[in-house]
Scaffold this motif. Structure first.
Motif, PDB file in Angstrom:
ATOM      1  N   PHE A  43       6.723  -1.108   5.740  1.00 24.95           N
ATOM      2  CA  PHE A  43       5.623  -0.143   5.852  1.00 24.95           C
ATOM      3  C   PHE A  43       4.891   0.013   4.523  1.00 24.95           C
ATOM      4  CE2 PHE A  43       3.817   4.064   5.343  1.00 24.95           C
ATOM      5  CZ  PHE A  43       3.040   4.186   6.474  1.00 24.95           C
ATOM      6  N   TRP A  44       5.656   0.269   3.447  1.00 23.68           N
ATOM      7  CA  TRP A  44       4.996   0.522   2.160  1.00 23.68           C
ATOM      8  C   TRP A  44       4.407  -0.768   1.584  1.00 23.68           C
ATOM      9  CZ3 TRP A  44       3.283   5.057   1.387  1.00 23.68           C
ATOM     10  CH2 TRP A  44       3.944   6.153   1.927  1.00 23.68           C
ATOM     11  N   GLY A  45       4.971  -1.911   1.948  1.00 22.36           N
ATOM     12  CA  GLY A  45       4.360  -3.187   1.570  1.00 22.36           C
ATOM     13  C   GLY A  45       2.984  -3.323   2.201  1.00 22.36           C
ATOM     14  N   ILE A  60       0.200   2.561 -11.137  1.00 19.25           N
ATOM     15  CA  ILE A  60      -0.846   3.559 -10.854  1.00 19.25           C
ATOM     16  C   ILE A  60      -1.503   3.268  -9.510  1.00 19.25           C
ATOM     17  CG2 ILE A  60      -3.104   4.466 -11.627  1.00 19.25           C
ATOM     18  CD1 ILE A  60      -2.095   3.902 -14.519  1.00 19.25           C
ATOM     19  N   THR A  61      -1.822   1.988  -9.257  1.00 21.01           N
ATOM     20  CA  THR A  61      -2.452   1.656  -7.972  1.00 21.01           C
ATOM     21  C   THR A  61      -1.475   1.918  -6.823  1.00 21.01           C
ATOM     22  OG1 THR A  61      -1.802  -0.660  -8.168  1.00 21.01           O
ATOM     23  CG2 THR A  61      -4.018  -0.083  -8.916  1.00 21.01           C
ATOM     24  N   PHE A  62      -0.167   1.671  -7.097  1.00 23.38           N
ATOM     25  CA  PHE A  62       0.832   1.944  -6.054  1.00 23.38           C
ATOM     26  C   PHE A  62       0.876   3.444  -5.756  1.00 23.38           C
ATOM     27  CE2 PHE A  62       5.185   2.865  -4.624  1.00 23.38           C
ATOM     28  CZ  PHE A  62       5.178   2.103  -3.469  1.00 23.38           C
TER      29      PHE A  62
ATOM     30  N   MET B  18       9.548  -9.794  -1.558  1.00 24.36           N
ATOM     31  CA  MET B  18       8.867 -10.977  -2.108  1.00 24.36           C
ATOM     32  C   MET B  18       7.717 -11.420  -1.202  1.00 24.36           C
ATOM     33  SD  MET B  18      12.115 -13.059  -3.607  1.00 24.36           S
ATOM     34  CE  MET B  18      11.323 -14.636  -3.646  1.00 24.36           C
ATOM     35  N   ALA B  19       7.949 -11.360   0.126  1.00 25.05           N
ATOM     36  CA  ALA B  19       6.902 -11.775   1.075  1.00 25.05           C
ATOM     37  C   ALA B  19       5.686 -10.861   0.948  1.00 25.05           C
ATOM     38  CB  ALA B  19       7.449 -11.745   2.497  1.00 25.05           C
ATOM     39  N   GLN B  20       5.960  -9.545   0.843  1.00 24.47           N
ATOM     40  CA  GLN B  20       4.850  -8.593   0.699  1.00 24.47           C
ATOM     41  C   GLN B  20       4.113  -8.852  -0.603  1.00 24.47           C
ATOM     42  OE1 GLN B  20       3.907  -6.496   2.969  1.00 24.47           O
ATOM     43  NE2 GLN B  20       5.653  -6.116   4.291  1.00 24.47           N
TER      44      GLN B  20
END
Lengths: 301, 158
Positions: A43-45, A60-62, B18-20
């Protein structure tokens, strides 16, 4: 393993073997915790990938991407993280359960929105089954809401929100006509002739676009109050939806009045004021629902 | 068994991260849509004569006395107003999306192309950024030869 051999019963070799096997198997709670963690990473990816910071990725962008998701999404994931250790009844995971857990893990490896939605729904269904724990059902409700929010705000439903944009434009015209303003509407464009200013209502600005967030806020607040949403809460939920729609129409109406208003509400402090009002109203109705249901519970008790 | 499974889940978490991250670094840098459109129009032998602040490109075609107009209409409603003003002119519209070219916006044809491209992108078989806007060219009625151009280059199948 060693203790199991020492505990070997003289009459039969089966009980110690069973105990050894059980000790060697993953607990169901741990399996679910791993699965929920994988879904969280997926989800967070996705959030990071869709953040759109032109390739520059930093802490910061995260952080910006996390905050842009909204307070209730963050709250929902905090609740999921805290409760994920208690989502399953005691005991070891069976082979099919392990297989399903691994399959969900494989689903989470694919970095796409669709697979993340599928993983959220599958985990939600597994946790919502009647044999699950109360915490399991609470986490399932949160995962369903997060998945629903992802679907509702995705590109798949943009045509729906686009259709609602024309209705919003009509509603803004009606509101401003009541206030004595002369505005005209062409599709999703609202034109304020006297002010020589117009706005185009896009899908992301429509009253419908926010509704999944209102639902998520309702469930998060209800669960925070210590109970699952129930059918009796429906009028409160409908009230929350109507308030959200009314706030959006008010925001759009104020924006049409002139460029200064538009800049203040769309890009300035007015946007923050709107978000605070929207968040407050989204949390207020479930709190009222929880407050109203408390005396009834006391009477029953 | 327990240790093996724990190891597997840790590996999955690492691979998922890693994929993300790899998808993040290979994410298409936001392209200038206008520049891309201008380039595609040039390939068709057309010349952009005006690309002012508005969302409309005014294009000149050889052998055609009247200009043609090109704009983009987003799924989110962006550019709808512009498109509406163009459609009231006496021109022949060409809707272009992922290789589809038609005189009207065909939701089923365009939706199926979007779905197919999205499904292929999930498995990394096509580019990841699926366009969320339809390109519309308004051709002057006086120049029927323009309808025979390969307009699909404005929004090709990825």
């Amino acid at each position: 393993m060693t203790s199991a051999i020492h505990l070997k019963h003289p009459s039969s070799s089966h009980p110690p073997l069973c105990r050894s096997e059980r000790a060697n198997r993953l607990a169901l709670g741990e399996l679910y915790a791993w699965t929920v963690a994988l879904v969280g990473v997926a989800f967070w990816g996705n959030v990071m990938r869709n953040a759109g910071y032109n390739g520059a990725t930093s802490l910061i962008t995260f952080a910006q991407a996390v905050f842009a998701q909204g307070a209730f999404i963050v709250a929902a994931w905090i609740m999921v993280a805290i409760w994920s250790g208690a989502v399953a009844p005691g005991g070891a995971a069976s082979r099919p359960q392990v297989t399903v857990g691994l399959a969900i893990g494989l689903l989470c490896i694919i970095p796409s929105r669709q697979t993340t939605i599928a993983a959220l729904l599958v985990v939600g269904v597994i946790l919502a089954i009647p044999q699950g724990t109360r915490r399991g059902r609470q986490v399932a409700a949160l995962l369903f809401c997060i998945a629903a929010e992802m679907i509702w705000t995705s590109v798949y439903l943009l045509p729906l929100h686009h259709a609602v944009a024309t209705l919003d434009a009509r509603a803004v015209q009606a509101v401003l006509s009541l206030a004595g303003q002369n505005v005209s509407v062409h599709g999703n464009v609202v034109i304020n002739g006297p002010a020589q200013f117009s706005i185009e209502v896009l899908a992301f600005c429509t009253s419908s676009y926010q509704l999944a967030s209102v639902g998520l806020a309702f469930v998060v607040t209800t669960l925070y109050c210590g109970r699952l949403p129930r059918l009796a809460d429906l009028p409160w939920f409908v009230a929350a939806v109507f308030t959200s729609v009314a706030l959006t129409e008010l925001r759009l109406s104020l924006m049409v009045l002139g460029e200064a208003n538009y800049v203040w509400i769309h890009d300035g402090d007015g946007g923050t004021v709107y978000i605070l009002f929207a968040m407050g109203s989204a949390a207020l109705f479930p709190l009222l629902a929880a407050h109203r249901s408390r005396p009834m519970l006391q009477n029953v008790g | 068994m327990k240790l093996l499974l724990r190891g597997l889940f840790v590996c999955m978490l690492v691979v998922a991260l890693m994929a993300q991250a790899s998808r993040l670094s290979s994410r298409d840098v936001e392209r200038d849509d206008k520049a891309r459109l201008t380039e595609a129009l040039t390939r068709l032998g057309l010349q952009v004569s005006a690309a002012d602040g508005s969302a409309i490109l005014t294009v000149v075609a050889p052998g055609c006395p009247e200009p043609l107009f090109v704009t983009a209409a987003g799924f989110d409603g962006e550019g709808d107003g512009t498109l509406r003003t163009l459609l009231v002119t006496d021109g022949v519209p060409r809707y272009v999306y992922l290789g589809y070219v038609g005189s009207s916006a065909a939701p089923v044809a365009m939706g199926s192309r979007w779905a197919a491209a999205s499904a292929l992108a999930v498995f990394g078989l096509r580019q990841t950024s699926i366009p969320s806007e339809v390109i519309v060219a308004i051709l002057p009625k006086a120049c029927p030869h323009l309808t025979h151009l390969d307009w699909s280059v404005l929004s090709p199948w990825p």
